[in-house]
Design a protein around this motif. Structure first.
Motif, PDB file in Angstrom:
ATOM      1  N   UNK A  77     -21.083  -0.364   7.736  1.00 36.98           N
ATOM      2  CA  UNK A  77     -20.087  -1.089   6.946  1.00 36.98           C
ATOM      3  C   UNK A  77     -19.319  -0.093   6.088  1.00 36.98           C
ATOM      4  N   UNK A  78     -18.058  -0.412   5.826  1.00 41.23           N
ATOM      5  CA  UNK A  78     -17.230   0.474   5.014  1.00 41.23           C
ATOM      6  C   UNK A  78     -16.133  -0.302   4.314  1.00 41.23           C
ATOM      7  N   UNK A  79     -15.646   0.257   3.214  1.00 38.27           N
ATOM      8  CA  UNK A  79     -14.560  -0.339   2.448  1.00 38.27           C
ATOM      9  C   UNK A  79     -13.624   0.778   2.016  1.00 38.27           C
ATOM     10  N   UNK A  80     -12.338   0.598   2.283  1.00 43.81           N
ATOM     11  CA  UNK A  80     -11.348   1.639   2.002  1.00 43.81           C
ATOM     12  C   UNK A  80     -10.136   1.016   1.314  1.00 43.81           C
ATOM     13  N   UNK A  81      -9.595   1.768   0.336  1.00 49.55           N
ATOM     14  CA  UNK A  81      -8.369   1.361  -0.349  1.00 49.55           C
ATOM     15  C   UNK A  81      -7.328   2.448  -0.154  1.00 49.55           C
ATOM     16  N   UNK A  82      -6.151   2.062   0.325  1.00 56.14           N
ATOM     17  CA  UNK A  82      -5.078   3.008   0.623  1.00 56.14           C
ATOM     18  C   UNK A  82      -3.798   2.509  -0.047  1.00 56.14           C
ATOM     19  N   UNK A  83      -3.098   3.429  -0.705  1.00 56.55           N
ATOM     20  CA  UNK A  83      -1.797   3.110  -1.282  1.00 56.55           C
ATOM     21  C   UNK A  83      -0.713   3.521  -0.289  1.00 56.55           C
ATOM     22  N   UNK A  84       0.051   2.547   0.162  1.00 57.40           N
ATOM     23  CA  UNK A  84       1.071   2.773   1.187  1.00 57.40           C
ATOM     24  C   UNK A  84       2.457   2.501   0.614  1.00 57.40           C
ATOM     25  N   UNK A  85       3.464   3.145   1.218  1.00 58.83           N
ATOM     26  CA  UNK A  85       4.843   2.933   0.784  1.00 58.83           C
ATOM     27  C   UNK A  85       5.298   1.521   1.126  1.00 58.83           C
ATOM     28  N   UNK A  86       4.969   1.056   2.321  1.00 59.34           N
ATOM     29  CA  UNK A  86       5.291  -0.298   2.753  1.00 59.34           C
ATOM     30  C   UNK A  86       4.012  -0.930   3.314  1.00 59.34           C
ATOM     31  N   UNK A  87       3.518  -1.923   2.617  1.00 59.43           N
ATOM     32  CA  UNK A  87       2.238  -2.526   2.980  1.00 59.43           C
ATOM     33  C   UNK A  87       2.319  -3.202   4.348  1.00 59.43           C
ATOM     34  N   UNK A  88       3.403  -3.897   4.612  1.00 64.37           N
ATOM     35  CA  UNK A  88       3.520  -4.607   5.895  1.00 64.37           C
ATOM     36  C   UNK A  88       3.501  -3.644   7.077  1.00 64.37           C
ATOM     37  N   UNK A  89       4.264  -2.564   6.984  1.00 67.03           N
ATOM     38  CA  UNK A  89       4.288  -1.578   8.068  1.00 67.03           C
ATOM     39  C   UNK A  89       2.940  -0.889   8.215  1.00 67.03           C
TER      40      UNK A  89
END
Length: 318
Positions: A77-89
């Motif tokens: 199991x894993x959990x990741x948080x990523x900050x993206x420029x465009x969340x939908x893309x």
């Protein structure tokens, strides 16, 4: 003659590979030493693979075969948080990466608050063999990785226990079905059928548990959280505990309740603006109509005695 016999003995010993050393004892010490050294040289020149005994010869060689370790059943199991420029893309790109690796999307939640504050929560099922590669690509290609948490759970013993109980339940059912054929009275038949129904329910529960464990082991679970460039991300490790934590939780609950109440009031305000004058006018008209109605004449009070009529003669004096 002696020299010729010694030479023949030497040739025989060399050809036989040092078969019997006592035969060379009659010759010179040099011949005997050469005869003893010949098999040792051949043993050293033998291939290395002969040094490792086979499983069938292990008992003879005195070496126990290595015990084969059972396949480990592990849930990843894993959990990741990523900050993206465009969340939908970024969410679409994550789906493509996981699908190409043989996985699939099991759950998706998205919240739109503007292009820079959007958030999305995606839960993926990924083959364990590709889990490390997929997580590494998601953290690098989608944007800036803010956090990553991974965990494993070894369920080898649990899987073995469920399989053992499942086999026992199946054998027990077979025995009960055989006993049902031998039942002679209706009471025996009913009793065996009740026991069969109970065992079948246990068997179905074990089969469901086995299927769930097999699914969790076959696919690793990764929870991916995507946030926009300016979305606020709170790290659970940085949250205060104790009194300060409770105070913060209470304040957040109060703010949330206030926002909800204001939202409801804003939704009802247009209706109140329209309905308040109508209700006020209706109340005013009702009260005015009541004020214009004449009051009914007051009748005699039943509690007071009626006044005597002067026309009627009064009681005579005694």
């Amino acid at each position: 003659m002696g020299i010729a016999l010694s030479a023949c003995a030497t040739l025989l010993l060399a050809g036989c590979g040092g078969g019997n050393v006592e035969m060379a004892s009659g010759g010179s010490p040099a011949v005997a030493s050469q005869a003893m050294a010949a098999p040792e040289a051949r043993d050293l020149a033998a291939p290395r693979k002969q040094a490792a005994p086979q499983d069938g010869d292990s008992a003879v060689a005195g070496v126990e075969p290595a015990q084969r370790q059972p396949d480990r059943q592990v849930i990843y199991t894993g959990s990741m948080t990523v900050r993206a420029k465009q969340v939908t893309a970024a969410a679409q790109q994550a789906k493509q990466l996981v699908t190409a690796a043989g996985g699939y999307l099991s759950k998706e939640e998205a919240e739109s608050a503007g292009d820079t504050e959007d958030t999305a929560l995606l839960e993926f099922k990924i083959p364990p063999a590709r889990y490390a590669d997929v997580t590494a690509r998601l953290g690098k290609e989608l944007g800036k990785q803010l956090s990553m948490t991974q965990g494993t759970q070894d369920v080898t013993l649990q899987v073995a226990d469920v399989e053992s109980r499942l086999k026992s339940a199946q054998k027990s059912l077979e025995s009960l079905r055989t006993l049902l054929k031998k039942a002679e009275t209706i009471g025996q038949v009913l009793q065996v059928e009740r026991e069969i129904n109970s065992r079948e329910a246990d068997l179905e529960a074990l089969q469901a548990q086995q299927k769930e464990l097999s699914t969790q082991v076959a696919m690793a679970t990764l929870t991916l959280r995507l946030v926009g460039p300016v979305a606020v991300v709170e790290d659970p490790a940085e949250e205060p505990a104790g009194f300060l934590g409770g105070l913060k939780t209470g304040w957040e609950a109060l703010v949330s309740f206030t926002k909800t109440a204001l939202t409801v009031f804003g939704a009802l305000l247009p209706w109140l603006v329209v309905l308040t004058p109508l209700v006020t006018a209706a109340v005013f008209l009702v009260r005015r109509n009541r004020a214009r109605r004449p009051a009914p004449p007051a009748g005699p009070d039943p509690a007071e005695p009626a006044a005597p009529d002067p026309a009627e003669p009064g009681p005579s004096a005694a």
